[in-house]
Scaffold this active site. Structure first.
Site, PDB file in Angstrom:
ATOM      1  CB  SER A 144       9.564  28.095 -17.411  1.00  0.00           C
ATOM      2  OG  SER A 144      10.007  26.801 -17.784  1.00  0.00           O
ATOM      3  CE1 TYR A 157       9.758  26.416 -12.108  1.00  0.00           C
ATOM      4  CE2 TYR A 157       9.579  25.304 -14.234  1.00  0.00           C
ATOM      5  CZ  TYR A 157      10.086  26.324 -13.448  1.00  0.00           C
ATOM      6  OH  TYR A 157      10.923  27.249 -14.013  1.00  0.00           O
TER       7      TYR A 157
END
Length: 262
Positions: A144, A157
């Protein structure tokens, strides 16, 4: 084995209900992929996903897989590879967590880290070993853009994806020259495809940031994966403009970065 055009004939998706994973599977089936394994926790959603892919012409099997149960990975995934060669493994599982809650509840933060990093390291190493034993295949890992630089809004995250990203890069170097191709994919924020929203009966306006240039969709990520696979890319950004944006942000002093609305 991949066909003359480099398209995989068999696919294993770790995270069998992942929207990006399923969008990729649909595109690969259209490019002659005929065997698909969907690995995930047993659920009606997993079976529905398998049925959808069967209707598209693939032979599809599901396998019970739990990212957090790392001790089971070698056995569970070993059985899949024992059924025949796998041309492509797509590691697509992960959870976003809830930053505000996770800061207050460390066990919840640990669950994010264990799912996105520890579970991925375990499954990634098992699959890498199996692909190396075959002597061919691709391991595609969904990272990501959040792992590129810590943000106040999602650093738990983001840290898990940063670890996964570095792990994947190192694994790619370790497997260089073995016949196994490793590719890391770094999407920006992902929103539902417009077609999926319409088919669900929802208004397109309900999709946040749809027109923001650096936001992407599962379908766009799937297209980028297929293209990167054909080119045997090592790193794929989605959208591609994120590469330049993050290159600039990576070197921005922290006092200035904190003021950005990111």
């Amino acid at each position: 084995m991949k066909d003359a055009f480099g398209a995989p004939q068999s696919l294993l998706v770790l995270g069998g209900t992942s929207e990006i994973g399923l969008a990729t599977a649909r595109r690969l089936i259209a490019h002659r992929t005929r065997t698909v394994w969907l690995a995930g926790r047993p659920s009606p959603a997993l079976e529905a996903a398998a049925e959808d892919l069967r209707h598209r012409g693939a032979y599809v099997q599901t396998v019970a897989f739990d990212a957090l149960d790392t001790e089971s990975h070698e056995t569970v995934l070993g059985k899949v590879f024992a059924e025949g060669d796998i041309d492509m493994v797509l590691l697509a599982f992960g959870i976003p967590g809830d930053q505000e809650r996770d800061e207050e509840e460390p066990p919840a933060a640990v669950r994010v880290a264990q799912t996105n990093y520890t579970g991925a390291v375990s499954a990634g190493l098992v699959c890498a070993g199996a692909l190396q034993a075959q002597g061919h295949g691709s391991l595609v890992v969904l990272s990501s853009v959040a792992g590129e630089r810590a943000r106040r809004a999602d650093f738990i995250y983001g840290s898990s994806k940063a670890g996964l990203d570095v792990f994947t890069q190192g694994l790619g170097d370790a497997l260089h020259g073995t016949g196994v191709h490793v590719m890391v994919v770094r999407p920006g924020p992902v929103v539902p495809d417009a077609a999926a929203v319409r088919s669900a009966g929802g208004p397109l306006a309900a999709v946040p940031f749809t027109r923001t240039p650096l936001v992407t969709t599962p379908g766009a990520v799937a297209d980028a994966i297929v293209t990167g696979l054909r080119r045997r890319s090592e790193t794929v950004w989605v959208p591609g403009a994120l590469r330049a944006v993050m290159s600039a942000l990576r070197h921005l002093p922290r006092p200035l970065f904190r003021r950005l609305p990111v």
